[in-house]
Design a protein around this motif. Structure first.
Motif, PDB file in Angstrom:
ATOM      1  N   ILE A  62       0.685  -1.435  -0.058  1.00  0.00           N
ATOM      2  CA  ILE A  62       0.131  -0.157   0.089  1.00  0.00           C
ATOM      3  C   ILE A  62       0.508   1.332   0.283  1.00  0.00           C
ATOM      4  CG2 ILE A  62      -1.858   1.298   1.734  1.00  0.00           C
ATOM      5  CD1 ILE A  62      -2.837  -1.175   2.294  1.00  0.00           C
ATOM      6  N   LEU A  63       2.142   0.918   0.956  1.00  0.00           N
ATOM      7  CA  LEU A  63       2.807   2.339   0.459  1.00  0.00           C
ATOM      8  C   LEU A  63       3.567   2.735  -0.373  1.00  0.00           C
ATOM      9  CD1 LEU A  63       4.050   4.497   2.751  1.00  0.00           C
ATOM     10  CD2 LEU A  63       5.850   2.698   2.907  1.00  0.00           C
ATOM     11  N   SER A  64       3.644   1.726  -0.497  1.00  0.00           N
ATOM     12  CA  SER A  64       4.567   1.566  -2.386  1.00  0.00           C
ATOM     13  C   SER A  64       3.287   2.344  -3.525  1.00  0.00           C
ATOM     14  CB  SER A  64       5.497   0.483  -3.205  1.00  0.00           C
ATOM     15  OG  SER A  64       4.345   0.300  -3.104  1.00  0.00           O
ATOM     16  N   THR A  65       2.576   1.239  -3.534  1.00  0.00           N
ATOM     17  CA  THR A  65       1.379   2.351  -4.145  1.00  0.00           C
ATOM     18  C   THR A  65       1.361   3.396  -4.087  1.00  0.00           C
ATOM     19  OG1 THR A  65       0.456   0.074  -4.440  1.00  0.00           O
ATOM     20  CG2 THR A  65      -0.560   1.650  -5.057  1.00  0.00           C
ATOM     21  N   VAL A  66       1.270   4.184  -3.378  1.00  0.00           N
ATOM     22  CA  VAL A  66       0.579   5.746  -2.635  1.00  0.00           C
ATOM     23  C   VAL A  66       1.446   6.120  -3.111  1.00  0.00           C
ATOM     24  CG1 VAL A  66       0.082   7.082  -0.580  1.00  0.00           C
ATOM     25  CG2 VAL A  66      -0.900   5.112  -0.726  1.00  0.00           C
ATOM     26  N   LEU A  67       2.804   6.009  -3.027  1.00  0.00           N
ATOM     27  CA  LEU A  67       4.410   6.852  -3.243  1.00  0.00           C
ATOM     28  C   LEU A  67       4.303   6.593  -4.847  1.00  0.00           C
ATOM     29  CD1 LEU A  67       6.939   5.682  -0.234  1.00  0.00           C
ATOM     30  CD2 LEU A  67       5.616   8.015  -0.634  1.00  0.00           C
ATOM     31  N   SER A  68       3.734   5.619  -5.400  1.00  0.00           N
ATOM     32  CA  SER A  68       4.077   5.719  -6.630  1.00  0.00           C
ATOM     33  C   SER A  68       3.345   6.538  -7.526  1.00  0.00           C
ATOM     34  CB  SER A  68       3.631   4.122  -7.513  1.00  0.00           C
ATOM     35  OG  SER A  68       5.070   3.738  -6.972  1.00  0.00           O
ATOM     36  N   VAL A  69       1.824   6.473  -6.832  1.00  0.00           N
ATOM     37  CA  VAL A  69       0.682   7.632  -7.268  1.00  0.00           C
ATOM     38  C   VAL A  69       1.565   8.984  -7.304  1.00  0.00           C
ATOM     39  CG1 VAL A  69      -1.828   8.000  -6.962  1.00  0.00           C
ATOM     40  CG2 VAL A  69      -0.982   5.925  -8.003  1.00  0.00           C
ATOM     41  N   ALA A  70       1.675   9.431  -5.800  1.00  0.00           N
ATOM     42  CA  ALA A  70       1.936  10.651  -5.533  1.00  0.00           C
ATOM     43  C   ALA A  70       3.333  10.893  -6.574  1.00  0.00           C
ATOM     44  CB  ALA A  70       2.393  10.680  -4.311  1.00  0.00           C
ATOM     45  N   SER A  71       4.383  10.001  -6.723  1.00  0.00           N
ATOM     46  CA  SER A  71       5.085  10.965  -7.531  1.00  0.00           C
ATOM     47  C   SER A  71       5.151  11.183  -9.058  1.00  0.00           C
ATOM     48  CB  SER A  71       6.135   9.701  -7.547  1.00  0.00           C
ATOM     49  OG  SER A  71       6.068   8.195  -8.337  1.00  0.00           O
ATOM     50  N   LEU A  72       3.711   9.932  -9.327  1.00  0.00           N
ATOM     51  CA  LEU A  72       3.131  10.465 -11.171  1.00  0.00           C
ATOM     52  C   LEU A  72       2.220  11.567 -10.989  1.00  0.00           C
ATOM     53  CD1 LEU A  72       2.773   8.925 -13.890  1.00  0.00           C
ATOM     54  CD2 LEU A  72       0.347   8.258 -12.757  1.00  0.00           C
ATOM     55  N   ILE A  73       1.461  11.486  -9.557  1.00  0.00           N
ATOM     56  CA  ILE A  73       1.400  13.278 -10.257  1.00  0.00           C
ATOM     57  C   ILE A  73       2.526  14.504  -9.995  1.00  0.00           C
ATOM     58  CG2 ILE A  73      -0.602  14.382  -8.432  1.00  0.00           C
ATOM     59  CD1 ILE A  73      -2.149  11.816  -7.587  1.00  0.00           C
ATOM     60  N   ILE A  74       3.457  14.146  -9.208  1.00  0.00           N
ATOM     61  CA  ILE A  74       3.721  15.224  -9.389  1.00  0.00           C
ATOM     62  C   ILE A  74       4.935  15.157 -10.542  1.00  0.00           C
ATOM     63  CG2 ILE A  74       6.137  16.169  -7.850  1.00  0.00           C
ATOM     64  CD1 ILE A  74       4.754  14.944  -4.984  1.00  0.00           C
ATOM     65  N   SER A  75       5.553  14.303 -11.438  1.00  0.00           N
ATOM     66  CA  SER A  75       5.676  14.619 -12.381  1.00  0.00           C
ATOM     67  C   SER A  75       4.961  15.163 -13.474  1.00  0.00           C
ATOM     68  CB  SER A  75       6.228  12.986 -13.478  1.00  0.00           C
ATOM     69  OG  SER A  75       6.759  12.221 -12.189  1.00  0.00           O
ATOM     70  N   LEU A  76       3.652  15.101 -13.371  1.00  0.00           N
ATOM     71  CA  LEU A  76       2.713  15.336 -14.811  1.00  0.00           C
ATOM     72  C   LEU A  76       2.277  16.947 -14.021  1.00  0.00           C
ATOM     73  CD1 LEU A  76      -0.255  12.144 -14.534  1.00  0.00           C
ATOM     74  CD2 LEU A  76       1.780  13.170 -15.883  1.00  0.00           C
ATOM     75  N   TYR A  77       2.179  16.926 -12.642  1.00  0.00           N
ATOM     76  CA  TYR A  77       2.720  18.651 -12.124  1.00  0.00           C
ATOM     77  C   TYR A  77       3.808  19.273 -12.545  1.00  0.00           C
ATOM     78  CZ  TYR A  77       2.121  22.353  -9.735  1.00  0.00           C
ATOM     79  OH  TYR A  77       2.024  24.270  -9.176  1.00  0.00           O
ATOM     80  N   LEU A  78       4.459  18.887 -12.668  1.00  0.00           N
ATOM     81  CA  LEU A  78       5.806  19.550 -13.180  1.00  0.00           C
ATOM     82  C   LEU A  78       5.745  19.660 -14.198  1.00  0.00           C
ATOM     83  CD1 LEU A  78       8.591  17.584 -10.574  1.00  0.00           C
ATOM     84  CD2 LEU A  78       7.044  20.192 -10.726  1.00  0.00           C
ATOM     85  N   ILE A  79       5.504  18.686 -15.611  1.00  0.00           N
ATOM     86  CA  ILE A  79       5.565  18.808 -16.888  1.00  0.00           C
ATOM     87  C   ILE A  79       4.043  19.825 -17.447  1.00  0.00           C
ATOM     88  CG2 ILE A  79       4.620  17.605 -18.591  1.00  0.00           C
ATOM     89  CD1 ILE A  79       5.604  14.410 -17.687  1.00  0.00           C
ATOM     90  N   ILE A  80       3.312  19.581 -17.277  1.00  0.00           N
ATOM     91  CA  ILE A  80       2.133  20.848 -17.205  1.00  0.00           C
ATOM     92  C   ILE A  80       2.789  22.533 -16.465  1.00  0.00           C
ATOM     93  CG2 ILE A  80       0.129  21.371 -16.579  1.00  0.00           C
ATOM     94  CD1 ILE A  80      -0.947  18.523 -16.395  1.00  0.00           C
ATOM     95  N   THR A  81       3.204  22.452 -15.977  1.00  0.00           N
ATOM     96  CA  THR A  81       3.778  23.893 -15.288  1.00  0.00           C
ATOM     97  C   THR A  81       5.324  24.038 -16.237  1.00  0.00           C
ATOM     98  OG1 THR A  81       3.349  23.276 -13.344  1.00  0.00           O
ATOM     99  CG2 THR A  81       4.624  25.461 -13.290  1.00  0.00           C
ATOM    100  N   MET A  82       5.790  23.276 -16.736  1.00  0.00           N
ATOM    101  CA  MET A  82       6.467  23.471 -17.678  1.00  0.00           C
ATOM    102  C   MET A  82       6.725  23.816 -18.551  1.00  0.00           C
ATOM    103  SD  MET A  82       9.718  20.483 -15.931  1.00  0.00           S
ATOM    104  CE  MET A  82      10.137  20.641 -17.935  1.00  0.00           C
ATOM    105  N   ARG A  83       5.714  24.156 -18.891  1.00  0.00           N
ATOM    106  CA  ARG A  83       4.312  23.612 -20.683  1.00  0.00           C
ATOM    107  C   ARG A  83       4.313  25.112 -20.499  1.00  0.00           C
ATOM    108  NH1 ARG A  83       2.224  19.449 -24.429  1.00  0.00           N
ATOM    109  NH2 ARG A  83       3.970  18.963 -25.144  1.00  0.00           N
TER     110      ARG A  83
END
Length: 164
Positions: free
Chosen positions: A12-33
């Motif tokens: 559960i912890l690894s799944t939550v961290l994976s989803v959180a890192s995916l969300i953060i990555s998408l946020y950074l990509i959108i912000t950079m664009r």
């Protein structure tokens, strides 16, 4: 049983961290664009390099409001106008923006100039506080520090080309 609970907890912890890192990555990509879209561009980045680097062969001017104040010009007639446009456009910075609302564009007619360079047509107009740049019929709008200067310059072109 304790091992299964630990395994489930880590899963559960690894799944939550994976989803959180995916969300953060998408946020950074959108912000950079978004930052790229709102970045300030120079005259070369918006596609007007030929206007600066090559000779203008023909110019069409249209006042936007009076049918007698439009026409095509070439040769020495365009040299001063082109040099003035270059002086205003070259040091300016441009920020891409949206097209003015249709109601605004319809209610305000505006002067524009179309310059021919190497068989490419570059249209320039100052409308509704934005600069409209058209390259071979494809238009883009920019917020720029020189919009009012271009508007003033186009009015001066009209007075020079069509004296009373």
């Amino acid at each position: 049983m304790l091992k299964n609970k630990k395994f489930l907890g880590f899963y559960i912890l690894s799944t939550v961290l994976s989803v959180a890192s995916l969300i953060i990555s998408l946020y950074l990509i959108i912000t950079m664009r978004k930052n790229e879209e709102t970045a300030y561009l120079d005259i070369y980045q918006i596609g007007l390099h030929e206007l600066i680097d090559y000779d203008v062969t023909d110019m069409y001017y249209d006042s936007g409001w009076h049918p007698d104040y439009r026409g095509s010009f070439s040769g020495d007639e365009v040299e001063k106008t082109v040099n003035n446009l270059r002086e205003v456009l070259q040091p300016a910075s441009f920020q891409k923006t949206s097209e003015p609302k249709e109601d605004d564009a319809a209610s305000n007619s505006y002067a524009y100039v179309v310059l021919t360079v190497n068989n490419n047509r570059y249209g320039i107009a100052a409308c509704n506080g934005k600069l409209k740049i058209s390259i071979n019929g494809t238009a883009a709008y920019y917020n720029t520090c020189c919009s009012n200067q271009i508007k003033f310059l186009l009015k001066n072109i009209e007075e020079e080309l069509f004296p009373l």
